[in-house]
Design a protein around this motif. Structure first.
Motif, short mmCIF file in Angstrom:
data_model
loop_
_atom_site.label_atom_id
_atom_site.label_comp_id
_atom_site.label_asym_id
_atom_site.label_seq_id
_atom_site.Cartn_x
_atom_site.Cartn_y
_atom_site.Cartn_z
N SER A 115 -9.86 7.14 -3.66
CA SER A 115 -10.33 5.95 -4.39
C SER A 115 -11.15 5.02 -3.49
O SER A 115 -11.38 3.86 -3.84
N LEU A 161 -9.27 3.35 -10.70
CA LEU A 161 -9.61 4.34 -9.67
C LEU A 161 -9.83 5.74 -10.23
O LEU A 161 -10.05 6.70 -9.49
N VAL A 206 -0.94 -1.41 -4.44
CA VAL A 206 -2.39 -1.25 -4.61
C VAL A 206 -2.69 0.25 -4.59
O VAL A 206 -3.27 0.80 -3.66
N ALA A 207 -2.25 0.91 -5.63
CA ALA A 207 -2.36 2.36 -5.78
C ALA A 207 -1.88 2.69 -7.18
O ALA A 207 -1.09 1.93 -7.76
N VAL A 208 -2.32 3.83 -7.68
CA VAL A 208 -1.76 4.25 -8.98
C VAL A 208 -0.41 4.94 -8.77
O VAL A 208 0.51 4.78 -9.56
N GLY A 209 -0.29 5.68 -7.65
CA GLY A 209 0.98 6.33 -7.34
C GLY A 209 1.99 5.32 -6.83
O GLY A 209 1.63 4.38 -6.11
N ARG A 228 -1.02 14.14 -4.28
CA ARG A 228 -0.10 13.83 -3.19
C ARG A 228 0.23 15.11 -2.44
O ARG A 228 0.49 16.16 -3.06
N ARG A 271 -12.10 -0.13 -4.60
CA ARG A 271 -11.15 -0.87 -3.76
C ARG A 271 -11.04 -2.32 -4.24
O ARG A 271 -9.96 -2.88 -4.32
N MET A 314 -9.09 -2.39 -7.46
CA MET A 314 -7.65 -2.13 -7.24
C MET A 314 -6.95 -3.42 -6.81
O MET A 314 -5.87 -3.76 -7.29
N LEU A 371 0.85 -1.20 0.00
CA LEU A 371 0.00 0.00 0.00
C LEU A 371 0.88 1.24 0.00
O LEU A 371 2.08 1.15 0.25
N LEU A 372 0.25 2.39 -0.19
CA LEU A 372 1.03 3.63 -0.23
C LEU A 372 1.72 3.93 1.10
O LEU A 372 2.67 4.70 1.15
N HIS A 379 -7.47 11.12 2.92
CA HIS A 379 -6.94 10.37 1.76
C HIS A 379 -7.91 9.24 1.37
O HIS A 379 -7.57 8.06 1.51
C1 8YV Z 1 -5.23 4.93 -2.65
C2 8YV Z 1 -3.95 6.65 -4.08
O1 8YV Z 1 -6.22 5.19 -1.71
O2 8YV Z 1 -3.86 5.14 -5.87
C3 8YV Z 1 -3.30 6.05 -5.27
O3 8YV Z 1 -2.20 6.50 -5.65
O4 8YV Z 1 -3.48 7.57 -3.55
C4 8YV Z 1 -5.23 6.10 -3.58
O5 8YV Z 1 -6.02 5.71 -4.65
C5 8YV Z 1 -4.04 4.52 -1.92
O6 8YV Z 1 -2.89 4.68 -2.62
C6 8YV Z 1 -4.18 3.06 -1.44
O7 8YV Z 1 -2.94 2.45 -1.23
#
Ligand code: 8YV
Length: 304
Positions: free
Chosen positions: A265, A89, A63-66, A215, A271, A274, A40-41, A262
Motif C-alpha cells: 500500500s 488501499l 493504520v492497516a487493513v489487516g 501476510r 499512505r 490510510m 502499525l502492523l 512489504h
Molecule cells: C500496510 C498492510 O503497508 O494494510 C495492511 O494490512 O499490510 C499494508 O497495507 C501496513 O500494514 C502498514 O501498517
C-alpha cells in the motif's frame, strides 16, 4: 474530544488531531495513559497491552487493513474498540500484486540486473523468455476487496479468473491444480496460517507462479523455498514474509523469486488516505460516535 492520543510512528503527513504524543517506551505504558492509540502492523498489541488500557483506552486505530497484530478478542473483552483502514488501499495493493506477477512472469528484475552489469552485449532471440498471460488461469485465494480488484485487472490481460474463499483444504487443492498463477488475498487468522504448505505446493502445476501480498505466515515459507528449489513450481513474487523483516537467506539465493519489502500500500496517495482514515476513526471514538471502520462492533457504546 478528550484524552491523550499516542501514535507509534512519527508520521510525515499532518495528523489533524489535538494532543498527539509520539510513543517513547513500552506500548503498555502508553495504553495505560491514552484514550487512543494509532498503531502499525509492526506494533504487537497483545492482551497485556489491552489489559493495561482497560480503564483509559477507547480505541486502537490500526493504520492497516489487516489487524493480525492486534489481539482483537482481548480488545473486545476489555471493551476497547479496534479499527482498520479498508478500501483506501485496495487499488494500491492490487496494483503492486500485478507489478509482482508481471515481474516474475517476464523476468523483469533479472533483465534489469543483466543490463546494469553490462550483460546486454547483443540482442538474443532466446534471452529471458517469460510466460504469456493471455488464456492462463489466475486463481485468487480470498475474494474480498483486494482479491476482486486483482481479478478486475486480470481481464485486461485476457486471463481466466477463478476465486476461492478459505473453505476446505480438499477443494483448495483442486483449485490449485487448475491455476497457472495463484495470488493470495485472505486475512491471516488461525485458519489461514500455513494455508499453503507442502501438500498444497505439490498440487500446483510445475509452471505455476505464486504471488503473496497478503501476510507471510499464510504460506509455509520453508515448504515454499523447497518447492522453488526443486522446481515443483516455477516462481514466486513475495511482498510479505513469515517473520518480517527477516527474509531467509535461502529465499534470497533463489533466482525464480522477486522479493519486495512489504510495500503493497506504499503510495503517497494511499499512505495519506490510510492515515486520514485512522484519524477519522479516532475522532469518532473520542467524540462518542461509532468509528466507521470498527472491527469489533460489540464494543461500541455511545459516551454517557
Ligand atoms: C500496510 C498492510 O503497508 O494494510 C495492511 O494490512 O499490510 C499494508 O497495507 C501496513 O500494514 C502498514 O501498517
Amino acid at each position: 474530544m478528550s484524552g491523550r492520543i499516542t501514535v507509534t510512528y512519527p508520521f510525515r503527513d499532518p495528523l489533524d488531531l489535538p494532543r498527539v504524543t509520539i510513543l517513547k517506551g513500552p506500548l503498555r505504558e502508553a495504553a495505560r495513559r491514552s484514550a487512543a492509540l494509532i498503531t502499525l502492523l509492526t506494533d504487537r498489541v497483545d492482551a497485556s497491552v489491552l489489559e493495561a488500557g482497560r480503564s483509559t483506552l477507547r480505541i486502537v486505530a490500526n493504520v492497516a487493513v489487516g489487524v493480525d497484530n492486534i489481539d482483537v478478542a482481548a480488545a473486545t473483552r476489555c471493551g476497547i474498540m479496534v479499527s482498520n483502514t479498508p478500501d483506501v488501499l485496495t487499488d494500491a495493493t492490487a496494483d503492486l500484486t500485478w507489478a509482482l506477477l508481471l515481474a516474475v512472469a517476464r523476468k523483469i528484475v533479472a533483465g534489469d540486473a543483466l543490463v546494469r552489469r553490462g550483460g546486454f552485449t547483443r540482442w538474443n532471440f532466446d534471452l529471458l523468455r517469460g510466460v504469456e498471460l493471455r488464456g492462463k488461469t489466475l486463481g485468487i485465494i480470498g475474494p474480498g476487496r483486494i482479491g476482486r480488484a486483482v481479478g478486475r485487472r486480470a481481464r485486461g490481460f485476457g486471463m481466466i479468473v477463478t476465486y476461492r474463499s478459505r473453505s476446505s483444504r480438499d477443494s483448495l487443492r483442486a483449485f490449485l491444480e487448475a491455476s497457472d498463477f495463484i495470488s493470495i488475498h485472505c486475512p491471516l487468522t488461525p485458519a489461514t496460517r500455513h494455508l499453503i504448505g507442502a501438500a498444497e505446493l505439490i498440487r500446483m502445476k510445475p509452471a505455476a507462479i505464486l504471488i503473496n501480498t497478503a501476510r507471510g505466515p499464510i504460506v509455509d515459507e520453508r515448504a515454499l523455498i523447497e518447492a522453488l528449489r526443486r522446481g515443483r513450481i516455477a516462481g514466486a513474487g513475495l511482498d510479505v514474509y513469515e517473520r518480517e523483516p527477516r527474509v531467509p537467506a535461502a529465499l534470497k539465493r533463489l533466482k525464480n523469486v522477486v522479493l519486495l519489502p512489504h510495500i503493497g500500500s506504499a503510495t503517497v496517495e494511499t499512505r495519506r488516505c490510510m492515515l486520514k482514515t485512522a484519524v477519522t476513526n479516532v475522532k469518532a471514538a473520542l467524540r462518542g460516535n461509532r468509528p466507521p471502520n470498527l472491527v469489533n462492533p460489540e464494543t461500541w457504546r455511545p459516551l454517557q
